[in-house]
Structures are given as C-alpha cells and as structure tokens.
Scaffold this active site. Structure first.
Site, PDB file in Angstrom:
ATOM      1  N   ASP A 159       0.853  -1.189   0.000  1.00 12.30           N
ATOM      2  CA  ASP A 159       0.000   0.000   0.000  1.00 12.30           C
ATOM      3  C   ASP A 159       0.891   1.242   0.000  1.00 12.30           C
ATOM      4  OD1 ASP A 159      -2.071   2.012   0.735  1.00 12.30           O
ATOM      5  OD2 ASP A 159      -3.271   0.238   1.248  1.00 12.30           O
ATOM      6  N   TYR A 172     -12.756   7.371 -12.182  1.00 14.82           N
ATOM      7  CA  TYR A 172     -12.856   6.085 -11.484  1.00 14.82           C
ATOM      8  C   TYR A 172     -13.470   5.017 -12.385  1.00 14.82           C
ATOM      9  CZ  TYR A 172     -14.037   2.743  -7.757  1.00 14.82           C
ATOM     10  OH  TYR A 172     -14.150   1.612  -6.977  1.00 14.82           O
TER      11      TYR A 172
END
Length: 329
Positions: A33, A147
């Site tokens: 991450d 997105y």
C-alpha cells in the site's frame, strides 16, 4: 507448503479484511500500500505475525516481489468520491499503469491474479438489476469518469492478458460494501450518514432520495472474493447483496439505528449519480455457490458500534466538509 499471496491496497478497508482472511486460511500474505487512502491501523494487528509482511509501495511504479508468488489480489485504488475527486490522475494511473505492473508480475511469477472491479462500470444503468453482460452507461468525461473508466480499462487489460498470454485472471465486480474500518468521512453513503448522525448534523440526501443502492456486509464480500479467486471462472462476476433500498428509506433506518432525531435534508442531485444499483448475482450463485448471509440490520449494528468507538478527533475530521455538492456512492 503455504501458498503466497500479494494483496495491494492492503491497508484499506476491504484490503485489510482480505489480509485477515488469507492469514486465517494459512496463506503467507504480502501486503502492499502507498497509504494515500489506506491506514496502517487497519493492519497493525498483523505486523508481528510470521505469515505477514508489508511493503510501503506505489504500484504505479515498478513492482518487484522476491521469491515465488501464487496469487495476486489487486485492491489498490481510491474507491470513494472524495478521494477520486481529490486525486483524479492518481486514480486513473493506478487503474492503468498500476494494473499493467501487476499483470506483468503475475505473468513473471505464473501467479493467478484477481482484480477488484466495481459496479460503477455500469454507470447510471439502463438495465435493472445489473447483470455481468450489461455494458453500462458511463460518461467518460464526467467527474466520475476518472474512477469508472480506470476500472473499465483495468478489466479490458486483464482480459487481454488472459487471452493473449493465457494468464489465469479473475474479475470481481464489487457492489457497495460496508463494515468496520471504513473511513468515516470518505463520502460513501453509510459512513456519511452515520458520521452526520454521530455529530448531530442533519442527514443530507441527494435529489429526493428515490435512487437505490444495495449494501453488502464486508464478511460476505470477502467470502465471495475468496471463492472467486479459487474458482476456474475468468469472466467478471458480480459480488454484492441484491437487497435493494432507496436512499431515503436508508436515511430513515440510520436515524432509527442511531436513536437520533436529525432531519433529512435534500440537496441537488450531482452529475451522473446513478439512479439504480442492484446486482444480479445469478452467476455468483451458480458458479461460486455464493450469496450474502448477513442481513443489513445485523451488519449495520456491527458497523455502527465500530463508528461509535472512534475518537472525537476522528469523528470531526474536516474531510467531510463541503462534499454534499459532489457525489456519493
């Protein structure tokens, strides 16, 4: 010998729950991450475990993992309206450059890869409920486009690697998911409403609240993803709860759950806000033997208890301000 799996977006809401599940199943988990939207507190309980290691890395840069790798779960992406409005270019890059890096890694390691797609690829749907065969109704240049189109490209590239290179791929089309570890003020419906109730604010509903959503508890979602990864099916599969509810009805449920007396305030409907969202999960039932088990009543009680225990600082973080005029999932 334990299987080894890379999970990107590991410090995020859904990624951290997936880390928990695969650790529980006996896998060696590598969490990755860049912490733009993830939070280390979601995985801090895993850091001392022998079967877990964490890489602080941005997958839009070259991705290297030493040693053998059996599986990859690609869950690195901003997933809330607040995030992808704030960082639109990073959102597009993680769904294009990032997925290319991970597909290349999967090819190098001969690993099976599952990518997290989304119900947002259906846009404001003209078909209801949404089946996997529906191509969608998406505005590629609207505010949601960063997105929606990132996820659509991600699916296309994944299938290209599957067809051209023979790579083992899986695609999960994830519908609205909720549960502990969601960020309170990230712009999604459930944390937005609960946050407003806990702060004593009126609940803001877009339009007249007649638009619908279908909410899936995180444990059910993780079970569906787990089964899909281990299945032999390469086409997209909807993973979500078909129990549909209007936003207005859901706001009333939140007021009852939190035992508050807030008003419901209607604000203008944002651009391209989908009016209906309900998964057809026939494919998941037939291929994975999966369907959600947790009722919205039970799941929301657990979720509300989690949010009630947040600190005052977390409750009043400013990222929720001024976003009623934008979009909410």
């Amino acid at each position: 010998m334990s299987k080894r799996i890379l999970i990107t977006g590991a410090a995020g809401f859904l990624g951290s729950h997936l880390c928990d599940r695969f650790i529980k199943e006996g896998y060696k988990v590598i969490g990755m991450d860049n912490l733009i939207t993830g939070d280390m507190k979601n995985i801090e309980h895993l850091l001392k475990m022998e079967n877990f290691e964490f890489y602080h890395h941005d997958i839009t840069k070259y991705v290297h993992v030493a040693g053998e790798l059996d599986y990859i779960l690609h869950f690195a992406s901003p997933a809330s309206p607040i995030d992808y409005l704030k960082i639109p270019i990073q959102t597009l890059k993680v769904g294009s450059v990032g997925v290319l890096h991970l597909l290349g890694l999967a090819k190098e390691k001969n690993a099976r890869i599952l990518i997290a797609s989304t119900s947002e690829i259906y846009g404001d749907p003209l078909v209801h409920p949404q089946t996997e065969d529906y191509y969608g109704n998406v505005n590629s240049i609207g505010p949601r486009g960063v997105y929606d189109e990132a996820k659509r490209f991600q699916e296309s590239m994944t299938m290209a690697y599957h067809r051209f290179h023979g790579l083992e791929t899986r695609i999960a089309r994830i519908f609205n998911t909720y549960g502990p570890r969601m960020r309170l003020n990230d712009g999604r419906v459930i944390p937005a409403f609960i946050g407003q109730a806990l702060r004593g604010e009126d609940l803001t509903v877009f339009g007249d609240g007649s638009q619908t959503r279908s909410f899936c508890y995180v444990d059910d979602q993780v079970e569906g993803i787990f089964r899909l990864l281990l299945s032999d099916y390469s086409d997209p599969v909807n993973i979500g709860n078909p129990d549909e509810i209007t936003i207005r009805e859901f706001a009333d449920e939140i007021i009852k759950l939190t035992n508050t007396n807030q008003k419901i305030i209607c604000v203008p409907l944002p651009e391209d806000d989908p009016m209906q969202r309900q998964p057809d999960i026939t494919r998941a039932r037939e291929i994975l033997g999966w369907e959600p088990k947790v009722s919205r009543e039970d799941g929301m009680k657990i979720t509300y208890d989690y949010f009630k225990n947040l600190t005052k600082e977390e409750l009043f973080k400013s990222e929720h301000k001024d976003f009623a005029k934008h979009i909410r999932r």
